[in-house]
Write a protein that holds these residues in place. Structure first.
Motif, short mmCIF file in Angstrom:
data_model
loop_
_atom_site.label_atom_id
_atom_site.label_comp_id
_atom_site.label_asym_id
_atom_site.label_seq_id
_atom_site.Cartn_x
_atom_site.Cartn_y
_atom_site.Cartn_z
N GLU A 287 30.33 124.68 17.29
CA GLU A 287 29.27 125.35 18.29
C GLU A 287 29.33 125.44 19.07
O GLU A 287 29.32 126.67 19.89
CB GLU A 287 27.56 125.30 17.00
CG GLU A 287 27.12 125.37 15.68
CD GLU A 287 25.87 124.79 15.81
OE1 GLU A 287 25.26 124.88 16.14
OE2 GLU A 287 25.57 124.39 14.20
N ASP A 291 30.89 128.75 21.11
CA ASP A 291 29.87 129.87 21.97
C ASP A 291 30.83 129.40 23.59
O ASP A 291 30.90 130.48 23.82
CB ASP A 291 28.93 128.51 22.26
CG ASP A 291 27.72 129.12 21.07
OD1 ASP A 291 27.67 130.05 20.29
OD2 ASP A 291 26.50 128.36 20.75
N ARG A 398 23.01 134.66 12.84
CA ARG A 398 23.60 133.86 14.24
C ARG A 398 22.76 133.35 13.74
O ARG A 398 23.04 131.47 13.73
CB ARG A 398 23.53 134.63 15.64
CG ARG A 398 24.86 135.63 15.45
CD ARG A 398 24.78 135.56 17.35
NE ARG A 398 25.71 136.54 17.54
CZ ARG A 398 26.91 135.98 17.95
NH1 ARG A 398 27.24 134.89 18.28
NH2 ARG A 398 28.06 136.74 18.56
N ALA A 399 21.54 133.67 13.59
CA ALA A 399 20.77 131.81 13.36
C ALA A 399 21.08 130.62 11.83
O ALA A 399 20.91 129.66 12.26
CB ALA A 399 19.32 132.08 13.14
N PRO A 402 25.84 130.07 12.41
CA PRO A 402 26.35 130.04 13.78
C PRO A 402 27.52 130.03 13.50
O PRO A 402 27.94 131.20 14.59
CB PRO A 402 25.99 129.21 14.04
CG PRO A 402 25.00 128.33 13.21
CD PRO A 402 24.74 128.51 12.43
#
Length: 507
Positions: A287, A291, A398-399, A402
């Motif tokens: 993740e 990001d 996204r929650a 992700p």
């Protein structure tokens, strides 16, 4: 710097599937010239080395461009044949999926998995309409793309994907006479072409194996021509009631579950891959990597990778449990490339960078778009026209998803800007005997979709394999551990045996 730009429909077509839309009644009668034609066999194209080595012969048959106007323009379908060696049961056609996959040599490639069963069939390969050697559709080449900058945002990546999809739609629609051809790139028409192949070969019925999109194509054929099916095997199919965009979105949760499964595997090998000692830490590594790419694209050699491409690369590996080591190596390479001292890309990342740059890949993407758009329809088929619909779905995902939510929800296809396809797309429902095979942990086309199709195909039996994979039959031909139980069931059925008495569960 060579470019891997943010993508729209993009490379997911390597493993995607299309909805199994089909008419519920056979097509119109065709002029007698179509029914009376016979294949004129000759040498296969020089590029088809395996076919030539196997002694195959190739031909082309004529089919209508528009089955609603059978006396109108014709197109050609390229076919191949490897003759049966023993007592001949009939003809066996096959399709490798995609959509957009060419299949002239695909039936031949199944021979090792078929074993002795192959000797009982004429193995018939074919390139679906508009692909390969079958009256191809080509789109105008795209212009030069800008390399991703040193910084980016999720919104900027999304807008780039919208621009790319819109540009591909324009380049395909406006090139040559494509505006006339494109509406006829539908699974329904490919199934009708298959029946003309059958007729040209003088066969009263055909047998068939198809995987992924090829499975959906087989379901369509059985719907249109139920009395012309001998043995039908479909592998890794989808929910025929779902739109293509819905199918993309439904893959999000299974993909995240597949990532969790892989993370547990990688955590047990921390000393080798250094990705984290627990599954939670491995997932956090992934993740954080995504990001980071969403803010600062990752420089890998002479290529810069944005978050959409990083997510895509992860998807290509997470769908197959026997690629766990390759996925771990890829993530390790990406983590290193994102560091302050990246050095040369590692072997796993280097292989994927080579694939991203290949010309064959670009051709397969265009071919996939043809049928994903033709079947999905516009606008009623499920590809939203307004780009903001995709963006809202990305943000909502996204929650809970992700890593893969932004990929599967933001997959805006050229279909949003496409020509309306010709003819309706209707539901599937029949009692034709069909053998279905499916991986329970398929995170490309989820198992629930196969169950939905199974309920509609009331004469079907389902063989379920408890593996994380996309494609069950004949895995050994790709160098993967075979699903032996499923292979035995398929071969016994194709050899002439009955369907299993009940659904089967393979360990």
């Amino acid at each position: 710097m060579r470019i891997v730009a943010a993508i729209g429909l993009g490379l997911v077509l390597l493993a995607g599937a299309a909805p199994a839309g089909a008419a519920s009644v056979p097509g119109q009668d065709l002029p007698s010239a179509y029914g009376r034609q016979s294949a004129r066999w000759g040498a296969c194209p020089p590029a088809q080395k395996e076919l030539r080595k196997a002694g195959a012969r190739c031909a082309k048959i004529r089919v209508p461009l528009d089955y609603g106007d059978p006396g109108g323009p014709m197109i050609e379908i390229a076919i191949s044949r490897v003759k049966a060696k023993g007592p001949r049961r009939g003809i066996l056609l096959a399709n490798p999926g995609g959509p957009g996959g060419t299949g002239l040599a695909y039936a031949l490639s199944l021979r090792p998995a078929l074993k002795g069963v192959a000797d009982r069939y004429d193995l018939i390969g074919f390139d679906p309409r508009f692909l390969g050697d079958s009256t191809p559709i080509t789109c105008a080449p795209g212009g030069p793309q800008r390399a991703p900058g040193r910084s980016s945002t999720a919104r900027r990546d999304f807008e780039a994907s919208v621009k790319s999809a819109r540009d591909l739609a324009r380049r395909c629609r406006e090139n040559g006479d494509n505006a006339t051809l494109l509406p006829h790139a539908t699974t329904r028409n490919v199934a009708r072409d298959m029946d003309l192949i059958r007729a040209a070969l003088g066969a009263p019925k055909l047998s068939y194996y198809g995987v992924s999109y090829g499975a959906d194509l087989g379901a369509v054929y059985a719907q249109l021509f139920p009395r012309r099916v001998d043995r039908m095997v479909i592998d890794s199919s989808t929910d025929p009631a779902a739109t293509q965009y819905e199918l993309f979105r439904r893959a999000g949760r299974p993909l995240e579950a597949g990532l969790d499964e892989w993370a547990r595997w990688a955590a047990g090998r921390h000393e080798e891959y250094r990705l984290g000692r627990t599954a939670a830490r491995v997932r956090a590594t992934v993740e954080n990597l995504v990001d980071r790419a969403e803010r600062r694209p990752i420089a890998a050699g002479d290529t810069r990778l944005g978050a959409p491409v990083v997510r895509l690369l992860l998807r290509q590996f997470v769908q197959e449990q026997h690629y766990d080591a390759a996925l771990a190596g890829l993530v390790r390479d990406l983590v290193k490339a994102a560091s302050d001292n990246p050095g040369k890309p590692g072997p796993d990342l280097s292989r994927m960078l080579g694939l991203l740059a290949s010309r064959d890949l670009a051709a397969s993407l265009t071919g996939g778009a043809l049928f994903m758009c033709g079947d999905a329809g516009w606008p009623a088929g499920g590809w939203p026209k307004d780009p903001e619909t995709y963006w809202k779905n990305v943000q909502r995902s996204r929650a809970a998803q992700p890593v893969f939510g932004p990929l599967v929800n933001g997959m805006i296809a050229p279909c949003a800007f496409w020509t309306r396809p010709a003819g309706p797309v209707t539901a599937i429902g029949n009692d034709v005997p069909v053998l279905m095979v499916q991986a329970r942990r398929d995170d490309n086309v989820p198992y629930a979709g196969a169950l939905a199709l199974h309920r509609r195909l009331t004469g079907s039996r389902l063989v379920s394999a408890d593996i994380r994979a996309h494609g069950v039959y004949g895995r050994g031909t790709a160098g993967l551990p075979p699903a032996a139980c499923a292979d035995r069931a398929v071969n016994a059925y194709l050899a002439g045996g009955p369907l299993p008495e009940r659904d089967l569960n393979c360990p």
